[in-house]
Design a protein around this motif. Structure first.
Motif, short mmCIF file in Angstrom:
data_model
loop_
_atom_site.label_atom_id
_atom_site.label_comp_id
_atom_site.label_asym_id
_atom_site.label_seq_id
_atom_site.Cartn_x
_atom_site.Cartn_y
_atom_site.Cartn_z
N GLY A 407 -0.41 -7.47 -2.97
CA GLY A 407 -1.79 -7.92 -3.13
C GLY A 407 -2.59 -7.79 -1.85
N ARG A 408 -2.00 -8.19 -0.72
CA ARG A 408 -2.70 -8.04 0.56
C ARG A 408 -2.94 -6.57 0.87
NH1 ARG A 408 1.09 -10.37 4.68
NH2 ARG A 408 -0.48 -9.52 6.09
N ALA A 409 -1.95 -5.73 0.58
CA ALA A 409 -2.11 -4.30 0.84
C ALA A 409 -3.23 -3.72 -0.01
CB ALA A 409 -0.80 -3.57 0.56
N ALA A 410 -3.33 -4.13 -1.27
CA ALA A 410 -4.41 -3.63 -2.13
C ALA A 410 -5.77 -4.02 -1.57
CB ALA A 410 -4.23 -4.15 -3.55
N THR A 411 -5.89 -5.26 -1.10
CA THR A 411 -7.17 -5.71 -0.55
C THR A 411 -7.52 -4.92 0.71
OG1 THR A 411 -6.75 -7.92 -1.42
CG2 THR A 411 -8.42 -7.71 0.29
N VAL A 412 -6.54 -4.75 1.59
CA VAL A 412 -6.80 -4.03 2.85
C VAL A 412 -7.15 -2.57 2.56
CG1 VAL A 412 -5.71 -3.20 4.96
CG2 VAL A 412 -5.39 -5.56 4.25
N LEU A 413 -6.40 -1.94 1.66
CA LEU A 413 -6.66 -0.53 1.34
C LEU A 413 -8.05 -0.35 0.73
CD1 LEU A 413 -3.18 0.44 -0.13
CD2 LEU A 413 -4.18 1.32 1.97
N ALA A 414 -8.44 -1.26 -0.13
CA ALA A 414 -9.77 -1.17 -0.74
C ALA A 414 -10.86 -1.30 0.32
CB ALA A 414 -9.93 -2.23 -1.81
#
Length: 906
Positions: A407-414
């Motif tokens: 979830g953190r990775a998805a937020t950072v990537l976005a």
């Protein structure tokens, strides 16, 4: 409290047992033999036999020494042993040497340290100490270990060992220790051996540096082991010393690894197993020893190991050695390794740095650490060195921690604007309830590069999120109504995109998406626009796939001003199903601009329909126009445009232009392959197999049928698989392999709700095989049923399926010449056959459908029975009879037999 004191005392004594021996007392114990519950007492290799005794291990249970060869030499340490031998030689010349042994855990630093006593001359004084983090708070703990065995018995206030209660390393205390060291080295060499120097207390570290810088005229050898991370600190403190020597033990080479593994198994091992052990251990002796011990205990056969058995064992060994050390020594590196294992080895370093909150500098240092540890590759720092590394890391990460990290990775990537596919992968793995647009973009990107599996996964998740957001709209709430319409638009767009992706991988799934699009509440025009993007002729092979197009086409044709392109494409689709929804209106729109691509699509489907109804001249003209038109253009390769060339190829086949049909099928295969349109490729192979079968090129026909069957199974298209099996069986019969054809038909998938034409082809193939095997009664029944199926969709032209000629041949084989003559009426003669009598003028007045109705009535069938046999309604049969009576000038069915030249049966 008393129990804790006893435990600490036990640990303290256990760590000092090896000091009293003075030299090696037999075989060294191994890391695996010290799995004692007290973790702080867990020993390294090179603990002596006295230490093994308290674990109550039988000598037969002990494993091999991970570093020493049978003759006592260290593996792969010739250079280091030579340098140590040279340092010992300096003692004979009364010259000092300070040696620091650097390296990661398990590399063999302690083994080199313990090899020093064997190199010393007789009579040399050996002072040894092993430092431990639990004693770092006690002043001069390490110094006490060194000097207690020599001076501890003197006791008294004059003892030179500093007291434990001193506040700091005073200069007087350091001078006293220096004088003591000098006095000990007066008449014999002195060797000071310290293991794990970085774990010593600050006072002892100060003493070590102080003494090391003042050995110019003393025969003293100081050897200390340190981790690789302490190299810079030691270089800063001792770098200027001329007698300082740094050793960096190298990892074991593949040859040494193989020798060690051979020795462990007491037999030559498989070379792949030895290479796997070397890769997993990365030349680390302790990791290698742990891995080999686990392999032996699991009874892995050394001569023929099973990779599926070895890899989990290797992952567990890595988890309990290298990864556990990494957690203790380099938390940043451990965190990075976890990120790469969970997020994927190709994760952008900037993303890892953002997730870890340490910055790119620490991230790069951590990557270098992981490369040195053999966990990441040298050439590609983001790639794991072996497939067992990632499972080992993931086994240490809880499911909850994985979800949080994704979830953190998805937020950072976005936020970083990463590629949509990369962000979408993390969204799906984390189960996030946001990111519909990201998932849509990822689906578009994946479909653009031909990765239809991933594209379907992204779009399905986006559809799920879109459905979850649907909420009821209150009456009069315009804002909510607008939002609801936007959601419906988004849902329809995702549905069509998913259907377009499924068209490349699962035709049944595509048909379900087409049905969902046809149920959209956005109106007939929007529904027609959506379905036009999915209008592949492959979908009409099943009733479920044809119904949405027929229904929406009817809705669109009923509008006052329907969109021309959508109506033409949907009408072409419905024509292939045998329906006529919107035909007249579409024909008028196509005549206004016959050169338009949509008009060519409509013309191709109309040509197939005309040929099926017996209007051969019209069918051939339209098919040739389509073949010469924009079918070869890039637009003609789209699934929505395939109905034109496919229909034209069928029309040319049924009208006897086999050369033109073959050329068009060849071109269609080439175009569809170039555009990755497997469904159209499948249809083109079926058409070309039919053409080659009619040319008696049965080998090539069978090849095309096999290619079509392979594609049908790949696309999950059971109805088209039935057609491919039928084509293959006919080709096998033509090759004289009727038994193989029968076996092929036995394994034929269920036709289900397949198109009537496909069911007719299947019946014809079964009849052909039955006739080839001599069962003509069954063959006749199958051929007649085939004709009924064709009549159901108005396919009355006998050139579409040659069931009449085959039924007549079976009738003749059964001795029923009159039935053979009757069934041949209207069927094309075989080459070389005697000409049949021309029918009377009365018979030529009737259409093929009317002729079939008249034949059954003459044979005594009632209108209801005729309707059941021809799959028509009773009203349609009565309509046909009325037309027949008017054409022939009669008034009853009793006059019908005389009018058409036949007699009623008795």
């Amino acid at each position: 409290m008393l129990h804790l004191i006893r435990r600490k005392a036990f640990e303290y004594v256990a760590r000092r047992c090896f000091i009293r021996t003075g030299k090696r007392a037999g075989r060294e114990a191994t890391h695996a033999e010290f799995n004692h519950p007290v973790s702080s007492v867990r020993a390294r290799p090179n603990w002596t036999v006295q230490t093994v005794l308290w674990l109550d291990l039988h000598p037969a249970q002990c494993d091999i020494d991970p570093m020493h060869s049978p003759n006592g030499d260290l593996y792969h340490r010739e250079r280091e042993m030579g340098l140590l031998q040279g340092a010992v030689g300096e003692l004979a010349l009364r010259r000092p040497t300070v040696i620091t042994i650097h390296g990661p855990r398990g590399i063999g630093k302690s083994a080199l340290l313990n090899a020093v006593p064997r190199l010393l001359p007789p009579g040399a004084l050996i002072l040894r100490a092993r430092c431990h983090p639990s004693e770092s708070q006690f002043p001069y703990s390490m110094v006490s270990q060194l000097f207690d065995p020599v001076l501890g018995g003197a006791g008294g206030p004059g003892a030179p060992v500093p007291g434990l209660g001193e506040a700091g390393p005073t200069h007087e205390a350091l001078l006293g220790l220096l004088r003591t060291t000098r006095s000990l080295a007066v008449d014999r060499p002195v060797a000071i051996l310290v293991d794990d120097l970085t774990n010593a207390d600050p006072h002892s570290l100060r003493w070590f540096s102080y003494i090391a810088r003042r050995l110019d005229d003393l025969p003293v050898l100081m050897v200390a082991t340190l981790p690789a991370s302490a190299a810079a600190q030691v270089a800063e403190q001792l770098g200027p010393l001329p007698y300082l020597l740094r050793l960096w033990p190298e990892p074991l080479c593949p040859t040494c690894t193989t020798e060690l593994v051979d020795r462990a198994f007491d037999s030559p091992v498989d070379q792949e197993l030895a290479a796997l052990c070397h890769t997993l251990a990365h030349g680390n002796p302790l990791v290698l020893h742990d891995l080999v011990t686990r392999l032996r205990r699991t009874h892995v056969p050394p001569g023929s190991p099973d990779p599926e058995q070895v890899l989990p064992i290797g992952a567990q060994a890595l988890s309990e050695t290298v990864l556990a050390w990494l957690d203790e020594d380099d938390p940043c590196g451990s965190e990075l390794l976890t990120q790469l294992a969970v997020l994927g080895p190709d994760t952008d370093p900037a993303v890892c740095a953002a997730l870890s909150k340490h910055g790119e500098v620490h991230d790069q240092q951590a990557r270098e650490t992981l490369v040195r540890a053999g966990l990441l590759g040298v050439g590609a720092p983001g790639r794991f060195t072996h497939t067992a590394v990632r499972p080992a890391v993931l086994a240490r990460v809880s499911a909850h921690e994985r979800l949080l990290l994704h979830g953190r990775a998805a937020t950072v990537l976005a936020r970083l604007g990463a590629p949509a596919r990369q962000t979408a992968d993390q969204l799906i793995l984390a189960g996030c309830d946001w990111g519909i647009d990201v998932l849509r973009g990822a689906g578009i990107q994946a479909a653009g590069v031909g990765d239809h599996e991933s594209a379907a996964r992204y779009l399905r998740r986006a559809l799920t999120l879109s459905e979850q957001r649907g909420v009821p709209v209150a009456d009069g709430d315009e804002s909510a109504a607008k939002e609801a319409r936007e959601r419906e638009e988004s849902f329809l767009d995702l549905t069509v995109r998913l259907g377009a992706v499924e068209l490349h991988r699962d035709l049944d799934a595509c048909a379900r998406q087409a049905a969902a699009a046809a149920d959209s509440p956005l109106g007939p025009v929007r529904r027609a626009e959506a379905l036009a993007r999915l209008a592949s002729p492959a979908l009409v092979s099943r009733v479920e796939g044809a119904q949405p197009f027929v229904r929406v086409c009817g809705e669109l044709a009923a509008l006052p001003a329907p969109p021309r392109e959508h109506l033409l494409r949907l009408t072409a689709q419905t024509l292939l199903t045998g329906h006529r929804s919107g035909l007249r209106r579409a024909a008028r729109l196509a005549a206004a601009d016959p050169g338009d691509p949509a008009a060519h699509v409509f013309a191709g489907a109309l040509a197939a329909a005309a040929a099926a109804g017996g209007r051969l001249g019209t069918a051939r003209r339209m098919a040739l126009r389509v073949a010469a038109g924009p079918a070869g253009a890039p637009e003609g390769t789209a699934p929505g445009s395939a109905a034109g060339p496919v229909g034209a190829a069928l029309a040319l086949t049924w009208t006897g232009d086999l050369d033109g049909a073959a050329a068009l099928a060849d071109r269609l295969i080439s175009m569809s392959r170039a555009s990755d349109d497997l469904a159209t490729t499948l249809l083109a192979h079926l058409v070309r197999s039919e053409v080659r079968h009619r040319r008696d090129e049965h080998t090539d026909a069978h090849t095309d049928a096999e290619a079509a069957l392979h594609l049908a199974r790949r696309l999950n298209a059971p109805a088209l698989a039935v057609a491919a099996v039928a084509a293959g069986a006919r080709a096998l019969v033509g090759l004289g392999r009727a038994a193989e054809a029968a076996a092929l038909l036995t394994d034929e998938p269920a036709a289900g709700d397949a198109h009537p034409f496909i069911k007719a082809l299947s019946l014809q193939a079964h009849g052909t095989v039955a006739a080839a095997l001599g069962d003509h009664a069954t063959a006749v029944s199958l051929f007649l049923d085939c004709g009924h199926r064709l009549a159901l969709r108005g396919i009355t032209h006998p050139g579409c399926v040659t069931w009449r000629a085959q039924a007549a041949a079976s009738y003749r084989a059964l001795g029923e010449e009159s039935a053979s003559a009757t069934i041949l009426d209207g069927a094309p003669r075989e080459q070389g056959a005697a000409p049949r009598p021309r029918p009377g003028r009365e018979r030529t007045l009737l259409s093929p459908a009317e002729q079939r109705v008249a034949e059954l009535v003459v044979r005594g069938s009632s209108s209801l029975e005729v309707a059941e046999k021809l799959f028509l309604s009773k009203r349609t049969v009565d309509t046909h009879l009325g037309r027949i009576y008017r054409k022939l000038g009669i008034h009853s069915r009793h006059e019908l037999a005389g009018a058409i030249g036949e007699e009623l049966p008795v």
